[in-house]
Design a protein around this motif. Structure first.
Motif, PDB file in Angstrom:
ATOM      1  N   UNK A  40       0.825  -1.259  -0.241  1.00  0.00           N
ATOM      2  CA  UNK A  40      -0.065  -0.048   0.017  1.00  0.00           C
ATOM      3  C   UNK A  40       0.743   1.350  -0.038  1.00  0.00           C
ATOM      4  N   UNK A  41       2.108   1.000  -0.176  1.00  0.00           N
ATOM      5  CA  UNK A  41       2.904   2.254  -0.125  1.00  0.00           C
ATOM      6  C   UNK A  41       3.761   2.349  -1.388  1.00  0.00           C
ATOM      7  N   UNK A  42       4.289   3.791  -1.598  1.00  0.00           N
ATOM      8  CA  UNK A  42       5.136   3.591  -2.758  1.00  0.00           C
ATOM      9  C   UNK A  42       6.590   3.112  -2.583  1.00  0.00           C
ATOM     10  N   UNK A  43       7.416   2.751  -3.598  1.00  0.00           N
ATOM     11  CA  UNK A  43       8.755   2.468  -3.387  1.00  0.00           C
ATOM     12  C   UNK A  43       9.653   3.359  -2.841  1.00  0.00           C
ATOM     13  N   UNK A  44      10.704   2.775  -1.826  1.00  0.00           N
ATOM     14  CA  UNK A  44      11.629   3.886  -1.326  1.00  0.00           C
ATOM     15  C   UNK A  44      12.886   3.269  -1.506  1.00  0.00           C
ATOM     16  N   UNK A  45      13.885   4.013  -1.626  1.00  0.00           N
ATOM     17  CA  UNK A  45      15.028   3.591  -2.157  1.00  0.00           C
ATOM     18  C   UNK A  45      15.897   3.094  -1.151  1.00  0.00           C
ATOM     19  N   UNK A  46      16.639   1.930  -1.285  1.00  0.00           N
ATOM     20  CA  UNK A  46      17.625   1.382  -0.233  1.00  0.00           C
ATOM     21  C   UNK A  46      18.958   1.802  -0.696  1.00  0.00           C
ATOM     22  N   UNK A  99      21.214  13.556 -20.226  1.00  0.00           N
ATOM     23  CA  UNK A  99      20.197  14.843 -20.523  1.00  0.00           C
ATOM     24  C   UNK A  99      19.082  14.724 -21.055  1.00  0.00           C
ATOM     25  N   UNK A 100      19.167  13.846 -22.116  1.00  0.00           N
ATOM     26  CA  UNK A 100      18.174  13.303 -22.773  1.00  0.00           C
ATOM     27  C   UNK A 100      17.263  12.467 -22.391  1.00  0.00           C
ATOM     28  N   UNK A 101      17.748  11.337 -21.719  1.00  0.00           N
ATOM     29  CA  UNK A 101      16.907  10.535 -20.893  1.00  0.00           C
ATOM     30  C   UNK A 101      16.099  10.935 -19.910  1.00  0.00           C
ATOM     31  N   UNK A 102      16.400  11.757 -19.270  1.00  0.00           N
ATOM     32  CA  UNK A 102      15.651  12.325 -18.016  1.00  0.00           C
ATOM     33  C   UNK A 102      16.027  11.326 -17.152  1.00  0.00           C
ATOM     34  N   UNK A 103      16.976  10.456 -17.058  1.00  0.00           N
ATOM     35  CA  UNK A 103      17.282   9.424 -16.243  1.00  0.00           C
ATOM     36  C   UNK A 103      16.209   8.562 -15.733  1.00  0.00           C
TER      37      UNK A 103
ATOM     38  N   UNK B  85      -7.292  -0.364 -17.523  1.00  0.00           N
ATOM     39  CA  UNK B  85      -6.700   0.853 -17.065  1.00  0.00           C
ATOM     40  C   UNK B  85      -6.586   0.517 -15.314  1.00  0.00           C
ATOM     41  N   UNK B  86      -7.515  -0.241 -15.033  1.00  0.00           N
ATOM     42  CA  UNK B  86      -7.527  -0.297 -13.529  1.00  0.00           C
ATOM     43  C   UNK B  86      -6.197  -0.958 -13.059  1.00  0.00           C
ATOM     44  N   UNK B  87      -5.546  -0.311 -12.005  1.00  0.00           N
ATOM     45  CA  UNK B  87      -4.272  -0.497 -11.440  1.00  0.00           C
ATOM     46  C   UNK B  87      -3.946   0.564 -10.374  1.00  0.00           C
ATOM     47  N   UNK B  88      -2.636   0.329  -9.951  1.00  0.00           N
ATOM     48  CA  UNK B  88      -2.141   1.367  -9.088  1.00  0.00           C
ATOM     49  C   UNK B  88      -1.202   2.057  -9.556  1.00  0.00           C
ATOM     50  N   UNK B  89      -1.591   3.695  -9.604  1.00  0.00           N
ATOM     51  CA  UNK B  89      -0.678   4.353 -10.386  1.00  0.00           C
ATOM     52  C   UNK B  89      -0.032   5.356  -9.364  1.00  0.00           C
ATOM     53  N   UNK B  90       1.550   5.518  -9.596  1.00  0.00           N
ATOM     54  CA  UNK B  90       2.307   6.333  -8.829  1.00  0.00           C
ATOM     55  C   UNK B  90       3.076   7.303  -9.509  1.00  0.00           C
ATOM     56  N   UNK B  91       3.054   8.726  -8.927  1.00  0.00           N
ATOM     57  CA  UNK B  91       3.624   9.845  -9.375  1.00  0.00           C
ATOM     58  C   UNK B  91       4.844  10.204  -8.670  1.00  0.00           C
ATOM     59  N   UNK B  92       6.300  10.303  -9.634  1.00  0.00           N
ATOM     60  CA  UNK B  92       7.363  10.700  -8.979  1.00  0.00           C
ATOM     61  C   UNK B  92       7.997  11.805  -9.342  1.00  0.00           C
ATOM     62  N   UNK B  93       8.787  12.416  -8.478  1.00  0.00           N
ATOM     63  CA  UNK B  93       9.652  13.445  -8.669  1.00  0.00           C
ATOM     64  C   UNK B  93      11.115  13.287  -8.496  1.00  0.00           C
ATOM     65  N   UNK B  94      12.108  14.040  -9.428  1.00  0.00           N
ATOM     66  CA  UNK B  94      13.471  14.135  -9.211  1.00  0.00           C
ATOM     67  C   UNK B  94      14.011  15.498  -9.101  1.00  0.00           C
ATOM     68  N   UNK B  95      14.463  15.811  -8.311  1.00  0.00           N
ATOM     69  CA  UNK B  95      15.096  17.187  -8.400  1.00  0.00           C
ATOM     70  C   UNK B  95      16.264  17.304  -9.241  1.00  0.00           C
ATOM     71  N   UNK B 100      20.652  18.104  -6.306  1.00  0.00           N
ATOM     72  CA  UNK B 100      19.559  17.362  -6.158  1.00  0.00           C
ATOM     73  C   UNK B 100      19.482  16.219  -5.576  1.00  0.00           C
ATOM     74  N   UNK B 101      20.569  15.491  -5.908  1.00  0.00           N
ATOM     75  CA  UNK B 101      21.022  14.311  -5.261  1.00  0.00           C
ATOM     76  C   UNK B 101      20.623  13.120  -6.403  1.00  0.00           C
ATOM     77  N   UNK B 102      19.868  13.400  -7.426  1.00  0.00           N
ATOM     78  CA  UNK B 102      19.408  12.424  -8.440  1.00  0.00           C
ATOM     79  C   UNK B 102      18.686  11.463  -7.503  1.00  0.00           C
ATOM     80  N   UNK B 103      17.739  11.906  -6.676  1.00  0.00           N
ATOM     81  CA  UNK B 103      16.814  10.878  -6.015  1.00  0.00           C
ATOM     82  C   UNK B 103      15.413  10.900  -6.589  1.00  0.00           C
ATOM     83  N   UNK B 104      14.922   9.871  -6.827  1.00  0.00           N
ATOM     84  CA  UNK B 104      13.675   9.811  -7.256  1.00  0.00           C
ATOM     85  C   UNK B 104      12.588   9.487  -6.029  1.00  0.00           C
TER      86      UNK B 104
END
Lengths: 116, 116
Positions: A40-46, A99-103, B85-95, B100-104
């Motif tokens: 029930x949660x989003x992924x968290x980086x290890x 840069x183009x992949x947006x990682x 389309x029924x599924x679990x959808x996640x939004x994610x952001x990277x600074x 910014x640390x390249x962390x998603x």
């Protein structure tokens, strides 16, 4: 082109036992990630690797978790000893930094761990 | 610190109707924004991303998302929903800024249910 491959898909172990997960990233991707996803949660980086170097392992519980990325390709994540609270999905992912992949990060199917 | 909010745990929509899954974000620098979908017992699949350029981005399976800088939002949309389309959808952001640390960072997910 093959995606991120993980094994095993499912694992049930007793608490205090060790467990290991294996990951093969997308060919050519230099960055590899291990995430943990609780129900029930989003992924968290290890941990995040750039080539062979672990550049972010701040969220890895180092007393029981370890990871390695041999030759900058495959990776293993180990838990020893496992605790009940470690039951989760362990997701491996990879990306090509640029840069183009947006990682964009691509995920494997996950390794579903149940600790009993 | 960066964060993502998905204010709705579940969204219900009738097949054929338009759907919107909401996402707002917080970063100190420039955001890279992503949507992923997760089907039961599967890993996360990449849907679409915003890096720069047009605020409306199009992705897989007919999905699109609109980046709104002033409202710090990146809502996922589809003109006509399908039961599949029924599924679990996640939004994610990277600074994307320096330091910014390249962390998603992921949101907590929104369960989409499309009914006949």
């Amino acid at each position: 082109e093959a995606g991120v491959v993980q094994s095993p898909r499912y694992k049930i172990i007793e608490k205090k036992q060790p467990v290991a997960f294996w990951c093969n990233p997308i060919s050519g991707h230099n960055t590899l990630y291990w995430y943990r996803q609780n129900l029930g949660q989003g992924p968290e980086l290890l941990i995040r690797y750039e080539n062979e170097e672990a550049v972010d392992d701040s969220q890895l519980p180092k007393d029981r978790f370890s990871a390695e990325r041999l030759k900058g390709v495959d990776s293993t994540l180990k838990i020893q000893p496992a605790e009940l609270g470690d039951s989760a999905v362990y997701l491996c992912a990879s990306s090509l930094v640029g840069l183009l992949t947006g990682n964009t990060i691509y995920f494997g199917e996950g390794s579903w761990l149940t600790v009993v | 610190a960066q964060s993502v909010a998905q204010p709705e745990d579940q969204v219900n929509v009738a097949e054929g109707n338009p759907l919107t899954v909401k996402c707002t974000y917080s970063v100190s620098g420039n955001p890279y924004l992503f949507w992923y979908v997760q089907y039961p017992n599967r890993g996360l699949q990449f849907l679409l991303k915003y890096i720069t350029g047009d605020n409306l981005v199009k992705g897989s399976y007919g999905f699109e998302a609109e980046f709104n800088k002033s409202q710090t939002s990146f809502h996922l949309k589809k003109p006509s929903a399908l039961v599949s389309d029924s599924a679990l959808y996640f939004c994610a952001v990277r600074d994307n800024s320096a330091g910014g640390g390249n962390k998603l960072t992921f949101g907590t997910g929104t369960q989409l249910k499309v009914e006949l």
